[in-house]
Motif scaffolding. Structure first.
Motif, PDB file in Angstrom:
ATOM      1  N   UNK A   1      -5.427  -4.681  35.241  1.00 40.78           N
ATOM      2  CA  UNK A   1      -5.627  -5.784  34.292  1.00 40.78           C
ATOM      3  C   UNK A   1      -4.271  -6.163  33.715  1.00 40.78           C
ATOM      4  N   UNK A   2      -3.812  -7.366  34.006  1.00 40.91           N
ATOM      5  CA  UNK A   2      -2.477  -7.799  33.615  1.00 40.91           C
ATOM      6  C   UNK A   2      -2.480  -8.701  32.389  1.00 40.91           C
ATOM      7  N   UNK A   3      -3.495  -8.619  31.573  1.00 43.98           N
ATOM      8  CA  UNK A   3      -3.549  -9.414  30.343  1.00 43.98           C
ATOM      9  C   UNK A   3      -2.398  -9.027  29.417  1.00 43.98           C
ATOM     10  N   UNK A   4      -1.870  -9.976  28.641  1.00 45.53           N
ATOM     11  CA  UNK A   4      -0.835  -9.635  27.663  1.00 45.53           C
ATOM     12  C   UNK A   4      -1.328  -8.533  26.720  1.00 45.53           C
ATOM     13  N   UNK A   5      -0.457  -7.557  26.467  1.00 42.88           N
ATOM     14  CA  UNK A   5      -0.799  -6.413  25.604  1.00 42.88           C
ATOM     15  C   UNK A   5       0.161  -6.391  24.427  1.00 42.88           C
ATOM     16  N   UNK A   6      -0.390  -6.425  23.231  1.00 55.51           N
ATOM     17  CA  UNK A   6       0.373  -6.313  21.991  1.00 55.51           C
ATOM     18  C   UNK A   6      -0.094  -5.064  21.267  1.00 55.51           C
ATOM     19  N   UNK A   7       0.838  -4.330  20.686  1.00 60.17           N
ATOM     20  CA  UNK A   7       0.482  -3.058  20.049  1.00 60.17           C
ATOM     21  C   UNK A   7       0.979  -3.021  18.602  1.00 60.17           C
ATOM     22  N   UNK A   8       0.221  -2.316  17.772  1.00 57.53           N
ATOM     23  CA  UNK A   8       0.600  -2.067  16.380  1.00 57.53           C
ATOM     24  C   UNK A   8       0.580  -0.555  16.195  1.00 57.53           C
ATOM     25  N   UNK A   9       1.700   0.017  15.807  1.00 56.69           N
ATOM     26  CA  UNK A   9       1.727   1.463  15.611  1.00 56.69           C
ATOM     27  C   UNK A   9       1.566   1.785  14.117  1.00 56.69           C
ATOM     28  N   UNK A  10       2.555   2.343  13.447  1.00 50.59           N
ATOM     29  CA  UNK A  10       2.378   2.714  12.047  1.00 50.59           C
ATOM     30  C   UNK A  10       2.239   1.513  11.122  1.00 50.59           C
ATOM     31  N   UNK A  11       1.363   1.640  10.120  1.00 51.67           N
ATOM     32  CA  UNK A  11       1.141   0.497   9.224  1.00 51.67           C
ATOM     33  C   UNK A  11       0.907   0.929   7.770  1.00 51.67           C
ATOM     34  N   UNK A  12       1.391   2.115   7.395  1.00 57.53           N
ATOM     35  CA  UNK A  12       1.122   2.606   6.034  1.00 57.53           C
ATOM     36  C   UNK A  12       1.834   1.803   4.956  1.00 57.53           C
ATOM     37  N   UNK A  13       2.801   0.960   5.337  1.00 57.30           N
ATOM     38  CA  UNK A  13       3.536   0.186   4.326  1.00 57.30           C
ATOM     39  C   UNK A  13       2.807  -1.073   3.866  1.00 57.30           C
ATOM     40  N   UNK A  14       1.674  -1.378   4.451  1.00 53.38           N
ATOM     41  CA  UNK A  14       0.943  -2.566   3.999  1.00 53.38           C
ATOM     42  C   UNK A  14       0.622  -2.379   2.507  1.00 53.38           C
ATOM     43  N   UNK A  15       1.062  -3.292   1.644  1.00 47.79           N
ATOM     44  CA  UNK A  15       0.870  -3.095   0.199  1.00 47.79           C
ATOM     45  C   UNK A  15      -0.594  -3.002  -0.218  1.00 47.79           C
ATOM     46  N   UNK A  16      -1.478  -3.719   0.466  1.00 46.71           N
ATOM     47  CA  UNK A  16      -2.900  -3.637   0.113  1.00 46.71           C
ATOM     48  C   UNK A  16      -3.475  -2.272   0.470  1.00 46.71           C
ATOM     49  N   UNK A  17      -2.931  -1.653   1.515  1.00 51.02           N
ATOM     50  CA  UNK A  17      -3.362  -0.298   1.874  1.00 51.02           C
ATOM     51  C   UNK A  17      -2.953   0.693   0.784  1.00 51.02           C
ATOM     52  N   UNK A  18      -1.716   0.606   0.329  1.00 51.16           N
ATOM     53  CA  UNK A  18      -1.250   1.493  -0.739  1.00 51.16           C
ATOM     54  C   UNK A  18      -2.091   1.318  -1.998  1.00 51.16           C
ATOM     55  N   UNK A  19      -2.386   0.081  -2.371  1.00 52.68           N
ATOM     56  CA  UNK A  19      -3.188  -0.187  -3.571  1.00 52.68           C
ATOM     57  C   UNK A  19      -4.594   0.364  -3.426  1.00 52.68           C
ATOM     58  N   UNK A  20      -5.166   0.210  -2.242  1.00 54.87           N
ATOM     59  CA  UNK A  20      -6.509   0.723  -1.986  1.00 54.87           C
ATOM     60  C   UNK A  20      -6.561   2.235  -2.138  1.00 54.87           C
ATOM     61  N   UNK A  21      -5.595   2.922  -1.565  1.00 53.43           N
ATOM     62  CA  UNK A  21      -5.605   4.381  -1.641  1.00 53.43           C
ATOM     63  C   UNK A  21      -5.343   4.868  -3.065  1.00 53.43           C
ATOM     64  N   UNK A  22      -4.491   4.161  -3.800  1.00 51.65           N
ATOM     65  CA  UNK A  22      -4.240   4.530  -5.196  1.00 51.65           C
ATOM     66  C   UNK A  22      -5.506   4.387  -6.036  1.00 51.65           C
ATOM     67  N   UNK A  23      -6.300   3.366  -5.754  1.00 57.07           N
ATOM     68  CA  UNK A  23      -7.556   3.175  -6.486  1.00 57.07           C
ATOM     69  C   UNK A  23      -8.490   4.366  -6.303  1.00 57.07           C
ATOM     70  N   UNK A  24      -8.458   4.992  -5.123  1.00 55.84           N
ATOM     71  CA  UNK A  24      -9.298   6.164  -4.900  1.00 55.84           C
ATOM     72  C   UNK A  24      -8.947   7.312  -5.834  1.00 55.84           C
ATOM     73  N   UNK A  25      -7.669   7.485  -6.106  1.00 53.04           N
ATOM     74  CA  UNK A  25      -7.230   8.533  -7.033  1.00 53.04           C
ATOM     75  C   UNK A  25      -7.681   8.203  -8.454  1.00 53.04           C
ATOM     76  N   UNK A  26      -7.498   6.956  -8.852  1.00 51.55           N
ATOM     77  CA  UNK A  26      -7.917   6.557 -10.196  1.00 51.55           C
ATOM     78  C   UNK A  26      -9.426   6.774 -10.385  1.00 51.55           C
ATOM     79  N   UNK A  27     -10.192   6.488  -9.349  1.00 50.12           N
ATOM     80  CA  UNK A  27     -11.648   6.637  -9.441  1.00 50.12           C
ATOM     81  C   UNK A  27     -12.038   8.106  -9.632  1.00 50.12           C
ATOM     82  N   UNK A  28     -11.361   9.008  -8.932  1.00 53.58           N
ATOM     83  CA  UNK A  28     -11.641  10.434  -9.078  1.00 53.58           C
ATOM     84  C   UNK A  28     -11.309  10.898 -10.493  1.00 53.58           C
ATOM     85  N   UNK A  29     -10.199  10.440 -11.024  1.00 56.81           N
ATOM     86  CA  UNK A  29      -9.826  10.823 -12.386  1.00 56.81           C
ATOM     87  C   UNK A  29     -10.872  10.331 -13.382  1.00 56.81           C
TER      88      UNK A  29
END
Length: 346
Positions: A151-179
């Motif tokens: 299959x010779x379809x164009x292939x695009x890849x995404x590897x690490x993505x932890x720097x997405x600011x919405x991801x960081x905010x989402x995970x921080x909210x989980x800590x606040x909720x536990x507290x």
């Protein structure tokens, strides 16, 4: 353009049966066989079987404790949700789950996408932190599966993505909720403990920057919560006589100066044996033997904001909307592979 978004995952057996668990482990140990040097195919297969048989009883017991792994179900739910979100954003895209070590395998997802008439492929591992045996190997498996299928379809890849600011905010909210739920405070005897999946040091010496990504992500999440004092430990699976990341998470809890701990699983975006068994059962026992109150932050696998993060990554990789900056990946130097980590921060 009809896009196939391949959500790549590790995979786990859904049932605590030897017939599922032993082959699962054999695949893992064979994939990472070179950690003990080049053995040749037959010896590598035999060694993988030996390690799998030794590890299986303990892992089967873990799966029994948690009622089987929910990883596959949660991954399929994420695919359905992302499919709907991409459609809402006007993309002609379909999402497929491909597992590294259990069905449906990555080559199964490739076959389905090709049969559905997709003409562009995006590989998106659902691992926020780019590691060798997870992100890098899953993307390599995707490329191999497409090549083997012709299959010779164009292939695009995404590897690490932890720097997405919405991801960081989402995970921080989980800590606040536990507290909020527990009444704990980091100003009053409670410590924040990040637990990351361990990695063999061999991979780091070969150039993977997983340890730096762990520290960077933990620091960003802690900063978002307003915490300066935190500890990082690793969940190491020492089945082979090789060096792993340190400190081990058990050692962190055994030696921490605290009255209570909030444990945050930083490497996972599904609930699985590493969270439900290793943290909720085994690590909790270590903490409670010391008299520590133990709280674990849930993985927000079904949070709509997380699905939005994945959709942002897909749009950015397609060049349709630059909601997050992606650049050439260092850990997987393939022209198709971009990530948020192309410049390592100090």
């Amino acid at each position: 353009m009809k896009v196939a978004v391949m959500l790549l995952n590790f995979g786990e057996p859904e049932h605590p049966d030897e017939e599922e668990v032993v082959p699962f482990l054999e695949r893992i140990f064979l994939m990472n066989g070179e950690l003990e040097g080049r053995l040749g195919h037959d010896k590598a297969v035999a060694r993988a079987h030996e390690l799998a048989v030794a590890r299986a009883p303990g892992l089967i017991e873990e799966y029994r404790e948690i009622g089987g792994s929910p990883l596959h179900r949660q991954a399929e739910e994420q695919a359905v949700a992302l499919d709907a979100e991409l459609t809402r954003r006007g993309l002609d895209a379909r999402c497929y789950v491909g597992m590294q070590f259990t069905e449906p395998f990555i080559h199964d997802a490739v076959a389905r996408a090709r049969a559905d008439g997709c003409d562009t492929v995006i590989g998106l591992p659902v691992y926020p932190l780019c590691g060798t045996s997870t992100t890098v190997m899953s993307l390599g498996t995707l490329a191999d599966a497409m090549q083997q299928a012709g299959w010779e379809a164009p292939r695009l890849e995404i590897s690490g993505w932890h720097r997405h600011p919405a991801y960081t905010a989402l995970r921080a909210d989980g800590i606040r909720r536990i507290l909020e739920q527990s009444g704990e405070s980091f100003d009053n005897g409670c410590r924040l403990v990040f637990s990351a999946h361990g990695i063999p040091l061999k991979y780091l010496r070969e150039g993977n920057r997983y340890d730096a990504y762990v520290e960077e992500s933990c620091r960003a999440i802690a900063d978002a919560v307003g915490v300066d004092d935190y500890v990082v430990g690793f969940q190491n699976h020492t089945n082979r006589p090789i060096e792993w990341t340190s400190p081990d998470i058990d050692e962190v809890i055994e030696n921490i100066d605290a009255e209570s701990v909030v444990v945050f699983p930083v490497s996972f975006m599904h609930e699985q044996s590493e969270t439900l068994a290793e943290l909720d059962h085994e690590l909790r026992e270590v903490a409670e033997r010391r008299g520590l109150r133990f709280h674990r932050v849930p993985v927000p696998h079904d949070d709509a904001r997380f699905i939005g993060v994945l959709a942002d990554l897909v749009q950015s990789r397609l060049g349709l909307e630059r909601t997050i900056t992606l650049g050439p990946c260092t850990c997987r130097p393939d022209a198709a592979t971009h990530c948020t980590n192309h410049v390592l921060r100090n």
